[in-house]
Design a protein around this motif. Structure first.
Motif, PDB file in Angstrom:
ATOM      1  N   SER A 133       0.853  -1.198   0.000  1.00  0.00           N
ATOM      2  CA  SER A 133       0.000   0.000   0.000  1.00  0.00           C
ATOM      3  C   SER A 133       0.881   1.238   0.000  1.00  0.00           C
ATOM      4  O   SER A 133       2.045   1.193   0.442  1.00  0.00           O
ATOM      5  CB  SER A 133      -0.948   0.011   1.204  1.00  0.00           C
ATOM      6  N   VAL A 134       0.322   2.325  -0.501  1.00  0.00           N
ATOM      7  CA  VAL A 134       1.064   3.587  -0.559  1.00  0.00           C
ATOM      8  C   VAL A 134       0.049   4.733  -0.570  1.00  0.00           C
ATOM      9  O   VAL A 134      -1.031   4.603  -1.135  1.00  0.00           O
ATOM     10  CB  VAL A 134       1.973   3.633  -1.820  1.00  0.00           C
ATOM     11  N   SER A 135       0.415   5.825   0.100  1.00  0.00           N
ATOM     12  CA  SER A 135      -0.346   7.068  -0.086  1.00  0.00           C
ATOM     13  C   SER A 135       0.322   7.782  -1.251  1.00  0.00           C
ATOM     14  O   SER A 135       1.548   7.961  -1.239  1.00  0.00           O
ATOM     15  CB  SER A 135      -0.265   7.952   1.156  1.00  0.00           C
ATOM     16  N   ILE A 136      -0.454   8.197  -2.213  1.00  0.00           N
ATOM     17  CA  ILE A 136       0.170   8.710  -3.442  1.00  0.00           C
ATOM     18  C   ILE A 136      -0.681   9.827  -4.051  1.00  0.00           C
ATOM     19  O   ILE A 136      -1.907   9.848  -3.874  1.00  0.00           O
ATOM     20  CB  ILE A 136       0.392   7.539  -4.445  1.00  0.00           C
ATOM     21  N   ARG A 137      -0.006  10.727  -4.737  1.00  0.00           N
ATOM     22  CA  ARG A 137      -0.724  11.728  -5.558  1.00  0.00           C
ATOM     23  C   ARG A 137       0.173  12.075  -6.744  1.00  0.00           C
ATOM     24  O   ARG A 137       1.411  12.009  -6.640  1.00  0.00           O
ATOM     25  CB  ARG A 137      -1.044  12.985  -4.740  1.00  0.00           C
ATOM     26  N   THR A 138      -0.463  12.408  -7.842  1.00  0.00           N
ATOM     27  CA  THR A 138       0.315  12.807  -9.012  1.00  0.00           C
ATOM     28  C   THR A 138      -0.558  13.628  -9.951  1.00  0.00           C
ATOM     29  O   THR A 138      -1.769  13.412 -10.035  1.00  0.00           O
ATOM     30  CB  THR A 138       0.885  11.591  -9.770  1.00  0.00           C
TER      31      THR A 138
END
Ligand code: AHR
Length: 652
Positions: A133-138
């Protein structure tokens, strides 16, 4: 373990026909004495030797939230992507204190990649599933490839996250291992042009203890469960105290969403120059809720230890002034409410919100870890005054310093008696000879004062806390001898635990330890097997034992204790022969009318330096056979340097 008929195995353990001169072991089976505390033999857990992070807490990514002071510690850009990857840790001042930092991964011209080394590698098992799992934004048109990579460079597990969010959001994927590999890495590759921000990068084996997501390493908890522990003392140890007060363990900070739990320097990170572990931090993924849950899972009484306003006296010894102790005492009151309070109480409601409305039924609380001096007594007195008034049902455990017989110890014991501490925690790390010589220590203890908790002990093959110590058979045998003394005096000694518990072979600070692990395996030491034999053969009532007809060697080095198991109606006899020679004992179960077939379990080695290792895990382990004496008086051969446990059903 499979049992065979004892007659068939007499050559192995040497059942004799009563011709050799024998020591006599007379057990008054009809005179059961003190009750043995059901929680007598337990475990002491501390996050030392990568015991929690890198150990019991099954997270496989180190520095997952980029909060280490060296913010990219554990992370590196693979050599072939160095030219095209920009990786920098940035700060989001608006984020919670627990998670201010994140990684900006940017592809300059081609794909960008970064790898996490895990805790001295990542253990992967072929066919097992791993949850990423990862918290991500792009804001770029990119995807994230997630791979497990063997040291050879082979990809041994893969997943892909496409359609990444513009705003911070958790994304998950699962990978299946295609090869068993103890030292894999996790590689994250940005596919496409642009950048992405990443935080809380996490990888867990699907097979955690009880299959809890984000849970504990199943094989390590299994070893604790196998032990049959009466209690679990947590979370330490010196980490309770911290090198300075602002580095102390604060249980309230270990609750709630793991991403919000603030990171803390592990006190063992910097402690020993001989074993530097600069990458040792506490993520608190294993926090107080999880400790209580673990206790419940393995049937152990919870025994939390709280800071009493003193930092570790081997470090700064910083003191919270007496007029500023209130928050420390309040922490203790709140902990009792968290563990036992109704769901309508403030802290009981928090427990319920975490998924456990039923109380944890905590009965014991440690005030301070291994403190000493008048400053400790002043602080213990303040805690005791408040806690005893508000929670007389909680037994308070006081500290008696790091040694079982020095000036600090001699100062503290009478003071704790005056303050009516319920239990005094004694610590002892000493040579095997100390344990052999002191097996009668408790025979003369005051029966009316506080009870004893032998909260930390381990025989040291070389010297206390030197890196050369090993878990030798002599050490384990000497502990067995000492434990017979604790068992005989179970009216005074209410609890005991070996220390430390876990150690990672690649990242330890302190040896010896009860259980060694690597990324895929668990090794039970000879000491573990001795401890477990006591725990699994505890019995409910102490039976008086008298030794007679001893040779001079036996006078010094033959030990016995006995208990009666009320549930099964069995007499349990423990015999330790540390004379270095074979002995014969005539065991007389006096007051017994009839005896039934039972078992004999023996641990033995002719080599005092023998130790279990990953290459030879069964060098010294218990062997159990059936055992059927013809009458209540029978002979047993005690091999040189052996520990024997008999279990025999009786009618009295
Ligand atoms: O068990 C290792 C350490 O020994 C503990 O943290 C401390 O209480 C003792 O000094």
């Amino acid at each position: 373990m499979k049992t065979q008929r004892f007659v068939a195995a007499s050559a192995l353990f040497g059942a004799t026909l009563l011709s050799l001169p024998a020591a006599t072991v007379t057990i008054s089976a009809d005179k059961p004495g003190a009750q043995v505390n059901p929680a007598m033999w337990g475990l002491f857990f501390e996050d030392i030797n990568f015991g929690a992070d890198g150990g019991l807490y099954a997270e496989l990514v180190k520095n997952r939230s980029f909060e280490f002071p060296q913010s990219l510690m554990g992370w590196s850009v693979p050599g072939d992507r160095a030219g095209t990857t920009r990786a920098a840790v940035e700060t989001d001042a608006s984020a919670s204190v627990g998670g201010r930092h994140f990684l900006r991964l940017e592809a300059a011209g081609s794909t960008a990649a970064i790898e996490n080394e895990g805790f001295r590698g990542i253990g992967v098992v072929a066919g097992d599933t791993y949850d990423f799992s990862v918290s991500i934004r792009t804001s770029s048109p990119v995807a994230l490839r997630v791979e497990l990579v063997a040291p050879s460079g082979a990809v041994i597990g893969t997943a892909r996250l496409a359609q990444l969010p513009k705003q911070w959001a958790k994304q998950t994927a699962s990978l299946v291992g295609t090869l068993t590999e103890p030292r894999a890495h996790l590689r994250l590759t940005l596919e496409g042009q642009g950048s992405a921000d990443l935080d809380h990068v996490s990888l867990f084996p699907r097979k955690t203890w009880k299959h809890r997501p984000g849970g504990l390493r199943a094989d390590m908890v299994q070893a604790l469960d196998d032990f049959g522990p009466g209690f679990l003392r947590f979370p330490g140890g010196c980490i309770v105290e911290g090198a300075k007060l602002d580095l102390r363990y604060e249980w309230k900070k270990t609750l709630g969403p793991v991403d919000d739990r603030p990171l803390l320097l592990n006190r063992w990170n910097v402690e020993f120059k001989h074993r530097p572990t600069p990458d040792y931090f506490q993520s608190f993924g294993l926090g107080f809720f999880e400790y209580f849950q673990l206790c419940e899972d393995i049937g152990a009484e919870p025994l939390p230890i709280l800071n009493c306003g003193m930092a570790c006296q081997f470090n700064s010894g910083e003191l919270a002034p007496l007029d500023k102790l209130e928050p420390y005492i309040q922490d203790a009151l709140d902990l009792i409410e968290f563990a036992n309070g109704p769901v309508t109480s403030t802290w009981g409601a928090k427990r319920a919100a975490l998924g456990h409305p039923a109380p944890f039924d905590m009965k014991l609380l440690g005030v301070g870890n291994e403190q000493w001096g008048p400053q400790y007594i002043e602080r213990f007195a303040r805690f005791a005054e408040v806690l005893k008034a508000k929670h007389p049902e909680i037994a308070l455990v006081g500290a008696s310093g790091p040694s079982p017989d020095d000036e600090r110890f001699k100062f503290l014991w009478p003071k704790l008696r005056e303050l009516r501490a319920d239990i005094v925690d004694e610590h002892c790390y000493a040579k095997p000879e100390w344990f052999l010589d002191n097996a009668h220590r408790y025979d003369t203890y005051d029966r009316n004062g506080p009870k004893v908790f032998m909260g930390e002990y381990a025989a040291q093959s070389q010297a206390t806390a030197t890196p050369d110590n090993r878990n030798t058979w002599l050490c384990a045998l000497s502990e067995a001898a000492y434990m017979t003394g604790m068992e005989r005096n179970a009216d005074v000694v209410r609890m005991a635990s070996y220390a430390p518990l876990f150690s990672n072979v690649d990242a330890w600070q302190w040896t010896p330890d009860l259980i060694w692990v690597d990324n895929l395996r668990v090794l039970k030491t000879t000491n573990y097997h001795v401890q477990r034999l006591f725990a699994r053969n505890r019995g409910d009532r102490v039976l008086p034992v008298k030794l007679g007809d001893l040779t001079p060697d036996e006078e010094k080095r033959l030990y016995a204790s006995s208990t009666y198991d009320e549930g099964s109606g069995e007499v349990i006899v423990k015999l330790v022969n540390a004379t270095g020679k074979k002995s014969t004992a005539t065991v007389d179960l006096s007051g017994v009318r009839q005896i039934y077939p039972g078992t004999i379990t023996v641990m033995q080695s002719n080599n005092p330096d023998a130790a279990n290792t990953f290459d030879a895990p069964n060098s010294v382990v218990p062997q159990t056979l059936s055992f059927s004496p013809a009458s209540q008086k029978f002979d047993v051969t005690l091999p040189a340097d052996s520990f024997t446990v008999l279990r025999l059903g009786v009618s009295r």
